[in-house]
Design a protein around this motif. Structure first.
Motif, short mmCIF file in Angstrom:
data_model
loop_
_atom_site.label_atom_id
_atom_site.label_comp_id
_atom_site.label_asym_id
_atom_site.label_seq_id
_atom_site.Cartn_x
_atom_site.Cartn_y
_atom_site.Cartn_z
N VAL A 1 -13.06 12.19 -72.67
CA VAL A 1 -12.14 11.18 -72.10
C VAL A 1 -12.76 9.79 -72.24
N GLU A 2 -11.91 8.80 -72.15
CA GLU A 2 -12.40 7.43 -72.13
C GLU A 2 -11.84 6.73 -70.90
N ILE A 3 -12.56 5.75 -70.44
CA ILE A 3 -12.04 4.90 -69.36
C ILE A 3 -11.77 3.54 -69.99
N TYR A 4 -10.51 3.29 -70.18
CA TYR A 4 -10.11 2.05 -70.84
C TYR A 4 -9.29 1.22 -69.87
N ASN A 5 -9.71 0.04 -69.61
CA ASN A 5 -9.02 -0.83 -68.64
C ASN A 5 -8.72 -0.09 -67.35
N GLU A 6 -9.72 0.61 -66.86
CA GLU A 6 -9.63 1.35 -65.60
C GLU A 6 -8.60 2.49 -65.63
N GLN A 7 -8.33 2.98 -66.80
CA GLN A 7 -7.47 4.15 -66.92
C GLN A 7 -8.25 5.24 -67.65
N VAL A 8 -8.14 6.44 -67.12
CA VAL A 8 -8.82 7.56 -67.78
C VAL A 8 -7.85 8.18 -68.78
N ARG A 9 -8.29 8.29 -70.02
CA ARG A 9 -7.39 8.83 -71.04
C ARG A 9 -8.09 9.94 -71.82
N ASP A 10 -7.30 10.92 -72.15
CA ASP A 10 -7.85 12.07 -72.86
C ASP A 10 -7.96 11.75 -74.34
N LEU A 11 -9.14 11.90 -74.88
CA LEU A 11 -9.32 11.59 -76.29
C LEU A 11 -9.04 12.79 -77.19
N LEU A 12 -8.84 13.94 -76.59
CA LEU A 12 -8.56 15.11 -77.42
C LEU A 12 -7.07 15.41 -77.51
N SER A 13 -6.28 14.80 -76.67
CA SER A 13 -4.83 15.01 -76.73
C SER A 13 -4.22 14.09 -77.77
N PRO A 14 -3.44 14.68 -78.65
CA PRO A 14 -2.76 13.82 -79.62
C PRO A 14 -1.61 13.07 -78.96
N ALA B 1 -2.50 7.79 -69.04
CA ALA B 1 -3.54 7.83 -68.00
C ALA B 1 -3.55 9.17 -67.30
N LEU B 2 -4.74 9.68 -67.09
CA LEU B 2 -4.90 10.93 -66.34
C LEU B 2 -5.39 10.59 -64.94
N PRO B 3 -4.90 11.34 -63.96
CA PRO B 3 -5.35 11.04 -62.59
C PRO B 3 -6.79 11.51 -62.34
N LEU B 4 -7.42 10.76 -61.50
CA LEU B 4 -8.77 11.12 -61.07
C LEU B 4 -8.64 11.70 -59.67
N ARG B 5 -9.21 12.84 -59.45
CA ARG B 5 -9.07 13.48 -58.14
C ARG B 5 -10.45 13.78 -57.57
N TRP B 6 -10.41 14.14 -56.34
CA TRP B 6 -11.65 14.52 -55.68
C TRP B 6 -11.45 15.83 -54.96
N CYS C 1 1.71 13.03 -71.15
CA CYS C 1 0.37 13.49 -70.82
C CYS C 1 0.42 14.90 -70.27
N TRP C 2 1.57 15.30 -69.78
CA TRP C 2 1.67 16.66 -69.28
C TRP C 2 1.81 17.67 -70.39
N ALA C 3 2.19 17.15 -71.54
CA ALA C 3 2.33 18.01 -72.71
C ALA C 3 2.88 19.36 -72.31
N PRO C 4 4.12 19.39 -71.92
CA PRO C 4 4.62 20.55 -71.19
C PRO C 4 4.86 21.79 -72.03
N LEU C 5 4.44 21.79 -73.24
CA LEU C 5 4.64 22.99 -74.05
C LEU C 5 3.54 23.97 -73.74
N LEU C 6 3.85 24.87 -72.90
CA LEU C 6 2.82 25.78 -72.42
C LEU C 6 2.75 27.00 -73.32
N LYS C 7 1.60 27.54 -73.34
CA LYS C 7 1.40 28.71 -74.18
C LYS C 7 0.59 29.71 -73.40
#
Ligand SMILES: Nc1ncnc2c1ncn2[C@@H]1O[C@H](COP(=O)(O)OP(=O)(O)OP(=O)(O)O)[C@@H](O)[C@H]1O
Length: 804
Positions: free
Chosen positions: A180-193, A198-203, A655-661
């Motif tokens: 993942v990368e943090i770009y302009n305070e947003q977390v983004r997945d670098l492996l998702s085409p 932005a992906l949420p950050l949780r605790w 980002c949810w890429a809802p095509l589940l397998k």
């Protein structure tokens, strides 16, 4: 300026590299260790790398002001700055990449990750100081022109080391990577085409801060992980500015998850190796950044400042520490564990020797010196089999209850208990399911599944290795849960078969799946029903989404719009919805053919192999999963990613890429649902996965039933490998419970449905009675005695439903 005396206090490198992955050395009381010691304060290891002067700097006549003194010290000599700093190691401009790998302690870090520690290496320093070079080697222009092996960075060398260890341990290590990368305070997945989102950050208490829904890709070869690294790095934001033509504009975190499978008696270890390539600090006036570049620079500097604050706070003695401002930036949140938690961290401070960069260099060295005082308390993540089984079971129970409640809210019928995949190497046999069903069977008679505790898990684990089955069940529940949460049709086990048939009939699906098996369509009543516009599938439970008449259901809300329907414009403006069907790479349009010009089922792109899944490019041994779903509800118990799988090669539209397998429910990983591997009655599955529409169905003729009555839906388990047999005492009891529960179940149905509950059967559009459970040779009728019952409605606590 750093005092000269700083040098004297630095322990020598040889004495400090006491990495004890196994023995875990015992320090003398009160002694602060630099080598990692479990549970004891352990200093961050900080090394410095000085890059050579660049051509531009040489041409410009810049002076070299930084010199390595050879004893792990670096000397800065300039007019107003003259200081010496000591670190764990210092690499001057002539040091090779390999020497950096060996001298920095990276190899030990790899071993520690294998031993279950969370290890982090991060490179920081001014822009253009060589952070990316140190971690990844020189920029690779194309796959055809890979970097020379001697130039490969810490990452590639660590991967090679990991894989070497994996090979030497047999099949001992399971490796996966996320990026993942943090770009302009947003977390983004670098492996998702697809476009970055932005992906949420949780605790969570158990995991600390984590990125939700990040893709995790399994790999088994150096080529595979190299491809991932290349792919992710291409997606990472970079731009040119005055100091670097390929300047990274984001912080990148590549995490390798190392799961060491241990012999059955030993605990398994789950370590991580995280590489953090921080974006470089920069002075806007030096880099000449304007517009977007200056916004990026501000964000980079702000997050680095937050990191600096955290390091300053952490550098204080433990007793004097107050608040550590991890929450000031996403970067510090994600590095919290590495900096002040239970991880082991190596920092590589990269500096330029140029006189022009003097002030930035000094600032990096001060930063690094401060970081040397930071300590962590490393704790290996070891999970006993018993504990893991228990956690898995708890997770499954929580998910099952939640799914029940969600189904209840959506007025969907219950699903039968999940089948399980046989453990690798374990032949699938009747009654041998070790997953949920198996555990339930082993639970004391009449006991609520939630009450099934360690004892039963232990029993299950004694019988056979259970977690492949449990993981499989868990994954099914997670996928179903996600579908339910989105208000769509859950990925229903068994439906794949019908849709494969359908696609087969259209001459496409079978090929897409390798299509070696194509049973006659006549054995697939649901497929027929769908194709001929049979009834409303959602039972009127979706309000405005459904007009509630036969043949007029406009589809459930789903994530993927059916291109054909949405483009042709349907009378209500409600586009059809493509529902991905488990296991088949197929999509079914819930709209009926009369109003949907698209084929009812669309096959996806052919895939090289059914188990090569994920939305990452096909590469050796890739297998993609998404990390944990959400922290809501009673879930998030596990520290492992949810297994939301995406079909390979399918671009994710969101980002949810809802095509589940889902992997096939049979024990065979590449089985598309053939009768050999899945010896359950196909029709029985169909009758269960189809939501029964009691109010909307034409009253069928006598003689056949397709919608099982309350208390009987649970009778047939898809792929559960049951054999016919006399009912066991506890099963008889279950059935009686099933009958008694019908009254309580009634309140779960809409009033209209309750009033008009018809005979438990349905007809095909032609009026022909479609048996719900055509007998499959050699197997019991779906409701035959000996079937394992599923969880009762009453068993889902009301409070849970309220919470959800
Ligand atoms: N040790 C080294 N030997 C040779 N060249 C190097 C070395 N370190 C860095 N370089 C070169 O310096 C340039 C800048 O390096 P790099 O891109 O790694 O810097 P960076 O710190 O990652 O910059 P940014 O923060 O802007 O991304 C590159 O052209 C790289 O090849």
């Amino acid at each position: 300026m750093e005092p000269e005396g700083e040098r004297g206090r630095e322990p020598q490198l040889g004495a400090r590299t006491k990495t004890l992955p196994r023995g875990l050395q015992k320090p003398s009381p009160g002694e602060e260790q630099e080598g990692p010691v479990a549970g004891r304060d352990t200093r961050l290891r900080v090394v410095v790398r000085v890059r050579p002067l660049t051509c531009t700097e040489t041409r410009r006549g810049d002076r070299q002001v930084v010199h390595s003194l050879g004893d792990s010290t670096v000397h800065v000599s300039a007019a107003r700055h003259d200081a010496t700093f000591g670190f764990s190691a210092v690499f001057d401009s002539g040091t090779s990449q390999e020497a950096v790998f060996e001298g920095s302690g990276m190899r030990q870090l790899v071993e520690l990750a294998i031993d279950g520690f969370a290890c982090t290496v991060f490179a920081f320093g001014q822009t253009g100081s060589g952070k990316t070079y140190t971690l990844m080697g020189p920029l690779v222009q194309s796959e055809a022109q890979p970097a020379a092996p001697c130039l490969l960075g810490l990452m590639q060398r660590s991967f090679a080391c990991l894989l070497e260890q994996s090979r030497s341990r047999g099949a001992g290590l399971a490796l996966s990577a996320s990026y993942v990368e943090i770009y302009n305070e947003q977390v983004r997945d670098l492996l998702s085409p697809g476009p970055p989102c932005a992906l949420p950050l949780r605790w969570s208490k158990s995991r600390g801060f984590y990125v939700e829904n990040q893709l995790s890709v399994e790999f088994e070869s150096l080529e595979a992980i190299a491809d991932l690294l290349l792919e992710g790095s291409r997606r990472r934001r970079s731009s040119a500015h005055a100091l670097n033509r390929h300047s990274s504009r984001s912080h990148a975190l590549l995490t390798v998850h190392v799961h060491s499978r241990a012999p059955s008696a030993c605990p398994s270890k789950q370590g991580t190796l995280c590489f953090v390539d921080l974006a470089g600090s920069e002075r806007v006036k030096d880099t000449g950044s304007t517009g977007e570049l200056s916004v990026e620079a501000n964000n980079i500097n702000r997050s680095l400042l937050a990191l600096g604050h955290c390091i300053s706070s952490l550098a204080k003695p433990r007793g004097k520490r107050t608040h550590i401002p991890y929450r000031d930036s996403k970067l510090t949140r994600l590095l919290a564990r590495s900096l002040g938690g239970s991880g082991i961290t190596l920092m590589v401070a990269c500096i330029s020797p140029s006189s022009r960069c003097l002030s930035e260099t000094m600032s990096t060295l001060h930063y690094a010196s401060r970081a040397r005082r930071v300590t962590t308390r490393p704790v290996a993540n070891r999970v006993s089999r018993e504990k893991l089984l228990q956690t898995l079971e708890e997770e499954i129970q929580a998910l099952q209850l939640e799914n029940l409640s969600l189904r209840r809210q959506l007025c969907l019928p219950r699903l039968p208990a999940r089948s399980t995949e046989a453990a690798p190497g374990t032949p699938a046999r009747a009654g041998a399911g070790l997953g949920w069903g198996g555990l339930r069977q082993s639970s004391p008679e009449g006991q609520h599944p939630a009450a099934v505790g360690e004892g039963s898990v232990a029993r299950a684990s004694r019988r056979a290795p259970a977690w492949p089955s449990l993981y499989s069940v868990l994954r099914d529940f997670v996928v179903e849960n996600e579908r339910l949460r989105h208000g769509g049709s859950p990925a229903l086990p068994g439906t794949r078969r019908s849709h494969e048939l359908r696609a087969d009939a259209q001459g496409s699906g079978g090929a897409a799946l390798g299509g070696s098996w194509s049973p006659p369509a006549a054995q697939d009543p649901v497929s027929d029903d769908l194709s001929q516009g049979w009834g409303c599938l959602c039972q009127g439970g979706f309000g405005s989404m459904c007009r509630g008449q036969e043949g007029s259901c406009l589809g459930m809300p789903g994530p993927v719009p059916c291109a054909a329907c949405s483009q042709s414009g349907n009378p209500t403006g409600n586009p059809g919805t493509l529902i991905p069907w488990a296991g088949q790479g197929l999509e079914a349009c819930w709209r009926l053919p009369a109003s949907c010009p698209a084929p009812l089922l669309l096959s996806r792109q052919p895939r090289p192999a059914p188990d090569l899944i994920g939305d990452v490019p096909a590469s050796p041994s890739h297998r993609a999963t998404r990390s944990s779903w959400s922290a809501r509800g009673p879930r998030a118990l596990l520290g492992h990613p949810a297994r939301l799988l995406q079909p390979n090669g399918t671009p994710a539209s969101s980002c949810w890429a809802p095509l589940l397998k889902l992997a096939p429910a049979s024990g065979c990983p590449c089985c598309p649902g053939c009768p050999q591997c899945c010896p359950e009655p196909a029709g029985a599955i169909m009758s269960q996965v189809l939501p029964g529409p009691p109010t909307l169905q034409p009253v069928p003729a006598e003689g056949s039933a397709s919608i099982p009555p309350p208390g009987q839906e649970d009778a047939a388990l898809p792929c559960s490998h049951q054999l016919p047999g006399p009912p066991q005492p506890h099963q008889a009891k279950r059935r009686s419970q099933g009958r008694s529960r019908s009254s309580s179940q009634r309140h779960l149905l809409p009033r209209e449905s309750r009033d008009q509950r018809g005979p438990e059967r349905r007809t095909s559009p032609e009026g022909k009675v479609v048996p719900s459970a055509p007998p499959w040779p050699g197997l019991p009728e779906p409701r035959a005695a000996g079937a394992v019952p599923v969880l009762q409605w009453e068993e889902a606590p009301d409070w849970l439903a309220e919470q959800i």
